[in-house]
Design an enzyme around this catalytic site. Sequence first.
Site, PDB file in Angstrom:
ATOM      1  N   HIS A 166      66.041 -64.957 -66.294  1.00  0.00           N
ATOM      2  CA  HIS A 166      65.438 -66.248 -65.945  1.00  0.00           C
ATOM      3  C   HIS A 166      65.150 -67.077 -67.198  1.00  0.00           C
ATOM      4  O   HIS A 166      65.432 -68.279 -67.244  1.00  0.00           O
ATOM      5  CB  HIS A 166      64.154 -66.049 -65.143  1.00  0.00           C
ATOM      6  CG  HIS A 166      64.364 -65.367 -63.830  1.00  0.00           C
ATOM      7  ND1 HIS A 166      63.327 -64.976 -63.023  1.00  0.00           N
ATOM      8  CD2 HIS A 166      65.503 -65.010 -63.178  1.00  0.00           C
ATOM      9  CE1 HIS A 166      63.815 -64.396 -61.933  1.00  0.00           C
ATOM     10  NE2 HIS A 166      65.124 -64.403 -62.015  1.00  0.00           N
TER      11      HIS A 166
ATOM     12  N   HIS B 215      69.311 -69.512 -56.395  1.00  0.00           N
ATOM     13  CA  HIS B 215      68.774 -68.558 -57.366  1.00  0.00           C
ATOM     14  C   HIS B 215      69.872 -67.664 -57.921  1.00  0.00           C
ATOM     15  O   HIS B 215      69.818 -67.262 -59.088  1.00  0.00           O
ATOM     16  CB  HIS B 215      67.669 -67.690 -56.754  1.00  0.00           C
ATOM     17  CG  HIS B 215      67.056 -66.787 -57.782  1.00  0.00           C
ATOM     18  ND1 HIS B 215      66.109 -67.224 -58.689  1.00  0.00           N
ATOM     19  CD2 HIS B 215      67.292 -65.486 -58.092  1.00  0.00           C
ATOM     20  CE1 HIS B 215      65.784 -66.233 -59.504  1.00  0.00           C
ATOM     21  NE2 HIS B 215      66.495 -65.159 -59.158  1.00  0.00           N
TER      22      HIS B 215
ATOM     23  N   ASP C 243      70.552 -66.984 -61.876  1.00  0.00           N
ATOM     24  CA  ASP C 243      70.790 -65.687 -62.513  1.00  0.00           C
ATOM     25  C   ASP C 243      72.124 -65.658 -63.253  1.00  0.00           C
ATOM     26  O   ASP C 243      72.217 -65.132 -64.374  1.00  0.00           O
ATOM     27  CB  ASP C 243      70.786 -64.578 -61.458  1.00  0.00           C
ATOM     28  CG  ASP C 243      69.387 -64.136 -61.064  1.00  0.00           C
ATOM     29  OD1 ASP C 243      68.416 -64.484 -61.766  1.00  0.00           O
ATOM     30  OD2 ASP C 243      69.266 -63.446 -60.036  1.00  0.00           O
TER      31      ASP C 243
ATOM     32  N   HIS D 265      74.115 -58.929 -61.137  1.00  0.00           N
ATOM     33  CA  HIS D 265      73.980 -58.743 -62.585  1.00  0.00           C
ATOM     34  C   HIS D 265      75.040 -57.777 -63.106  1.00  0.00           C
ATOM     35  O   HIS D 265      75.610 -57.986 -64.174  1.00  0.00           O
ATOM     36  CB  HIS D 265      72.584 -58.197 -62.911  1.00  0.00           C
ATOM     37  CG  HIS D 265      71.471 -59.140 -62.591  1.00  0.00           C
ATOM     38  ND1 HIS D 265      71.399 -60.413 -63.119  1.00  0.00           N
ATOM     39  CD2 HIS D 265      70.382 -58.996 -61.795  1.00  0.00           C
ATOM     40  CE1 HIS D 265      70.300 -61.009 -62.666  1.00  0.00           C
ATOM     41  NE2 HIS D 265      69.681 -60.172 -61.855  1.00  0.00           N
TER      42      HIS D 265
END
Length: 302
Positions: free
Chosen positions: A75, A233, A237, A260
């Site tokens: 973030h 969001h 990321d 991720h």
Amino acid sequence: MKQRTIAKAVEIVGIGLHKGVPVKMRLEPLEANQGIIFYRSDEALTIPLKIENVVDTKMATVIGKDGIVISTIEHLLSAVYAYGIDNLRVVLDNDEVPVLDGSSSGYCMLIDEVGIKELSESKKVIKIKKEVEVRTEDGKRVSLKPSNHIVYDFSIDFENPVIGQQNYHFDYSIDEYKENISKARTFGFLHEVQYLRSIGLAQGGSMENAIVVDDDKILNPEGLRYENEFVRHKILDAIGDMSLLGYTLIGEYDAHAGSHHLNHLLTKKVYESEENYEILDLDEAQKESYVFQKAYALVDAN
């Protein structure tokens, strides 16, 4: 166009998402060609932001060295990367970056508060020359494609009726990032939160720093900030994860159900062949320099 750092140091105290303990974080300006550097003050250890220093990508992007880690960096890096900051020292006295409200808007406010400083050295960027893709057997994928612009396309498909299918197309500029991406919060399902707490994680998670979904409803009393806040969001990321490339990206990021872990594999795959990319000096690349001047036009260098 020149490299950037922040105009002066700034310090905050926040809660770490997983341990739930206070973390003091200080952002400090750096000179040109230093990159993004993390420093654990409690361990007297420096961890440069490099692909080879990524040690975990299950719940967040985690970097580490000699057994010492710094977790949930995405973030903060999303905001730093979005503002075109090339050089920065991040000093922490614990192993997590503060989660704030679960978005990156607080970090945008910090950067706006201290301002941007342009340095004497020219800015370098990474331009994608050939499509690079990582795909899983169950249809998840992330890719980087050639483009003269900075674009993020993301789609998600959850069986949960609150989320369902969502997609978002983001043409990068700082102003658009602050308005349409930075405010989107991280999210999780109630049963997942309960499980994570049972194994000692998500101790700092709450409805003050995450959207919590339970079956067919959102538990946060204030509801959503955007109808499609979940996929926005995911882009937040992804922008943070792409900072591991080491340079600001010129190209198109495209993903379906990315994560991720897949983002980490993608950044590694880019560097597997010099046919995939080129590093450009923006003082010498007129067309790309124009693209960046336009994208960054709404931030004044101090």
